[in-house]
Design a protein around this motif. Structure first.
Motif, mmCIF file in Angstrom:
data_model
loop_
_atom_site.group_PDB
_atom_site.id
_atom_site.type_symbol
_atom_site.label_atom_id
_atom_site.label_comp_id
_atom_site.label_asym_id
_atom_site.label_seq_id
_atom_site.Cartn_x
_atom_site.Cartn_y
_atom_site.Cartn_z
ATOM 1 N N VAL A 44 0.745 -1.178 0.010
ATOM 2 C CA VAL A 44 0.027 -0.015 0.138
ATOM 3 C C VAL A 44 1.009 1.196 0.124
ATOM 4 O O VAL A 44 0.530 2.122 -0.522
ATOM 5 C CB VAL A 44 -1.066 -0.294 1.128
ATOM 6 C CG1 VAL A 44 -1.703 1.306 1.239
ATOM 7 C CG2 VAL A 44 -1.892 -1.107 1.057
ATOM 8 N N ALA A 45 1.937 1.313 0.943
ATOM 9 C CA ALA A 45 2.767 2.706 0.998
ATOM 10 C C ALA A 45 3.617 2.684 -0.298
ATOM 11 O O ALA A 45 3.280 3.884 -0.658
ATOM 12 C CB ALA A 45 3.906 2.351 1.994
ATOM 13 N N GLU A 46 3.788 1.691 -0.824
ATOM 14 C CA GLU A 46 4.602 1.934 -2.498
ATOM 15 C C GLU A 46 3.628 2.372 -3.093
ATOM 16 O O GLU A 46 4.056 3.156 -4.157
ATOM 17 C CB GLU A 46 5.192 0.580 -2.836
ATOM 18 C CG GLU A 46 6.381 0.111 -1.958
ATOM 19 C CD GLU A 46 6.863 -1.217 -2.094
ATOM 20 O OE1 GLU A 46 6.065 -1.985 -3.436
ATOM 21 O OE2 GLU A 46 7.978 -1.809 -1.754
ATOM 22 N N ARG A 47 2.457 1.755 -3.370
ATOM 23 C CA ARG A 47 1.439 2.145 -4.389
ATOM 24 C C ARG A 47 0.842 3.700 -4.186
ATOM 25 O O ARG A 47 0.608 4.215 -5.152
ATOM 26 C CB ARG A 47 0.298 1.236 -4.578
ATOM 27 C CG ARG A 47 0.812 0.114 -4.940
ATOM 28 C CD ARG A 47 -0.180 -1.172 -4.554
ATOM 29 N NE ARG A 47 -1.183 -1.086 -5.501
ATOM 30 C CZ ARG A 47 -2.169 -1.893 -5.427
ATOM 31 N NH1 ARG A 47 -2.279 -2.974 -4.751
ATOM 32 N NH2 ARG A 47 -3.363 -1.821 -6.230
ATOM 33 N N VAL A 48 0.987 4.300 -2.951
ATOM 34 C CA VAL A 48 0.434 5.337 -2.643
ATOM 35 C C VAL A 48 1.512 6.266 -2.543
ATOM 36 O O VAL A 48 1.429 7.709 -2.304
ATOM 37 C CB VAL A 48 -0.536 5.589 -1.654
ATOM 38 C CG1 VAL A 48 -1.864 4.674 -2.038
ATOM 39 C CG2 VAL A 48 -0.133 5.515 -0.301
ATOM 40 N N HIS A 49 2.798 6.019 -2.507
ATOM 41 C CA HIS A 49 3.874 6.783 -2.470
ATOM 42 C C HIS A 49 4.158 7.641 -1.251
ATOM 43 O O HIS A 49 4.477 8.732 -1.022
ATOM 44 C CB HIS A 49 4.047 7.806 -3.682
ATOM 45 C CG HIS A 49 4.071 7.317 -4.956
ATOM 46 N ND1 HIS A 49 4.798 6.279 -5.471
ATOM 47 C CD2 HIS A 49 2.891 7.308 -5.869
ATOM 48 C CE1 HIS A 49 4.390 5.848 -6.725
ATOM 49 N NE2 HIS A 49 3.159 6.375 -7.000
ATOM 50 N N VAL A 50 4.127 6.905 0.054
ATOM 51 C CA VAL A 50 4.219 7.287 1.260
ATOM 52 C C VAL A 50 4.910 6.202 2.056
ATOM 53 O O VAL A 50 5.142 4.989 1.778
ATOM 54 C CB VAL A 50 2.838 7.618 2.104
ATOM 55 C CG1 VAL A 50 2.118 8.550 1.558
ATOM 56 C CG2 VAL A 50 2.084 6.324 2.397
ATOM 57 N N SER A 51 5.791 6.576 3.261
ATOM 58 C CA SER A 51 6.565 5.479 4.031
ATOM 59 C C SER A 51 5.440 4.352 4.508
ATOM 60 O O SER A 51 4.265 4.708 4.762
ATOM 61 C CB SER A 51 7.025 6.316 5.071
ATOM 62 O OG SER A 51 6.040 6.809 6.057
ATOM 63 N N ARG A 52 6.234 3.624 5.057
ATOM 64 C CA ARG A 52 5.088 2.408 5.508
ATOM 65 C C ARG A 52 4.644 2.878 6.809
ATOM 66 O O ARG A 52 3.560 2.394 7.217
ATOM 67 C CB ARG A 52 6.013 1.129 5.743
ATOM 68 C CG ARG A 52 6.193 0.170 4.532
ATOM 69 C CD ARG A 52 7.165 -1.080 4.879
ATOM 70 N NE ARG A 52 8.429 -0.587 5.236
ATOM 71 C CZ ARG A 52 9.239 -1.242 5.548
ATOM 72 N NH1 ARG A 52 9.142 -2.718 5.688
ATOM 73 N NH2 ARG A 52 10.597 -1.002 5.737
ATOM 74 N N ALA A 53 5.286 3.672 7.897
ATOM 75 C CA ALA A 53 4.797 4.247 8.937
ATOM 76 C C ALA A 53 3.669 5.109 8.438
ATOM 77 O O ALA A 53 2.673 5.015 9.328
ATOM 78 C CB ALA A 53 6.018 4.934 9.587
ATOM 79 N N ASN A 54 3.631 5.718 7.506
ATOM 80 C CA ASN A 54 2.706 6.778 7.230
ATOM 81 C C ASN A 54 1.284 6.010 7.036
ATOM 82 O O ASN A 54 0.323 6.293 7.017
ATOM 83 C CB ASN A 54 2.996 7.788 6.207
ATOM 84 C CG ASN A 54 1.934 8.831 5.864
ATOM 85 O OD1 ASN A 54 1.040 8.582 5.936
ATOM 86 N ND2 ASN A 54 2.366 9.963 5.453
ATOM 87 N N ALA A 55 1.798 5.115 5.772
ATOM 88 C CA ALA A 55 0.587 4.134 5.425
ATOM 89 C C ALA A 55 -0.020 3.517 6.736
ATOM 90 O O ALA A 55 -1.315 3.337 6.735
ATOM 91 C CB ALA A 55 0.963 2.959 4.494
ATOM 92 N N TYR A 56 0.516 2.948 7.555
ATOM 93 C CA TYR A 56 0.202 2.020 8.840
ATOM 94 C C TYR A 56 -0.570 3.053 9.634
ATOM 95 O O TYR A 56 -1.813 2.790 10.016
ATOM 96 C CB TYR A 56 1.283 1.697 9.709
ATOM 97 C CG TYR A 56 0.864 0.706 10.622
ATOM 98 C CD1 TYR A 56 0.672 -0.239 10.580
ATOM 99 C CD2 TYR A 56 1.021 1.532 12.091
ATOM 100 C CE1 TYR A 56 0.116 -1.161 11.714
ATOM 101 C CE2 TYR A 56 0.651 0.999 13.079
ATOM 102 C CZ TYR A 56 0.384 -0.539 12.757
ATOM 103 O OH TYR A 56 0.063 -1.558 14.143
ATOM 104 N N ALA A 57 -0.183 4.545 9.782
ATOM 105 C CA ALA A 57 -0.732 5.387 10.561
ATOM 106 C C ALA A 57 -2.371 5.745 9.936
ATOM 107 O O ALA A 57 -3.292 5.800 10.523
ATOM 108 C CB ALA A 57 0.307 6.565 11.009
ATOM 109 N N ARG A 58 -2.087 5.946 8.639
ATOM 110 C CA ARG A 58 -3.322 6.463 7.769
ATOM 111 C C ARG A 58 -4.279 5.238 7.972
ATOM 112 O O ARG A 58 -5.567 5.495 7.918
ATOM 113 C CB ARG A 58 -3.036 6.504 6.382
ATOM 114 C CG ARG A 58 -2.369 7.973 6.267
ATOM 115 C CD ARG A 58 -1.894 8.176 4.799
ATOM 116 N NE ARG A 58 -1.499 9.634 4.551
ATOM 117 C CZ ARG A 58 -2.023 10.496 4.040
ATOM 118 N NH1 ARG A 58 -3.373 10.368 4.041
ATOM 119 N NH2 ARG A 58 -1.472 11.811 3.929
#
Length: 170
Positions: A44-58
């Motif tokens: 998910v993080a790679e596909r939306v171009h954010v860090s894993r931590a950011n994707a996890y928090a979102r």
């Protein structure tokens, strides 16, 4: 006010706080998870171009805000032994929605319940192994609920889940 106090407030009043606004990244995350609920945080993080931590928090925020209600599989009910499906409309006693909803949630095969406006009050989707089981559900279980005034059963001959990644039809 802390998150715990807000949660207690919600429990006490029964009113949810308004959800936080979604941005384009949140909407992209939702689209990815609708298509593949098993997608990894990394993917998910790679596909939306954010860090894993950011994707996890979102994703956690979307769950906390109840934007994401859960994760599950889309089932082919016929292949799963639930070959009879029906939408059932119900007219119910005024102000009995909460009581009726609790009873409908206990019905075997009930997969969707909606309070609606129009000629009827509730729309219920059920899946059953066969028409005999479906008939028993309607005639015995549903019509024995005191707050249910009438029902109408619409048999489903064929159904298609819409693919969330497909573009809308013109």
């Amino acid at each position: 006010m802390t998150a715990e106090q807000m949660a207690e407030d919600w429990e006490r009043t029964g009113q949810e706080p308004p959800p936080r606004p979604l941005d384009a990244i949140d909407r992209d995350i939702l689209r990815i998870l609708q298509t593949d609920g098993r997608a990894s945080i990394r993917s998910v993080a790679e596909r939306v171009h954010v860090s894993r931590a950011n994707a996890y928090a979102r994703i956690n925020r979307l769950i906390e805000d109840r934007v994401i209600r859960g994760f599950g599989a889309r089932i082919n009910h016929e292949r799963a032994g639930q070959g009879a499906s029906a939408y059932i409309t119900l007219k119910i006693v005024q102000n009995s929605w909460r009581t009726v909803r609790e009873q409908l949630q206990e019905l075997p095969g009930a997969t969707h319940i909606a309070l609606v406006s129009g000629d009827f009050d509730v729309l219920l989707l059920v899946h059953a192994p066969d028409n005999r089981t479906l008939r028993e559900l309607v005639l015995t279980r549903l019509q024995s609920i005191p707050e249910v005034l009438s029902t109408r059963t619409l048999l489903v001959f064929e159904e298609t889940d819409l693919d969330p990644k497909a573009p809308p039809a013109p």
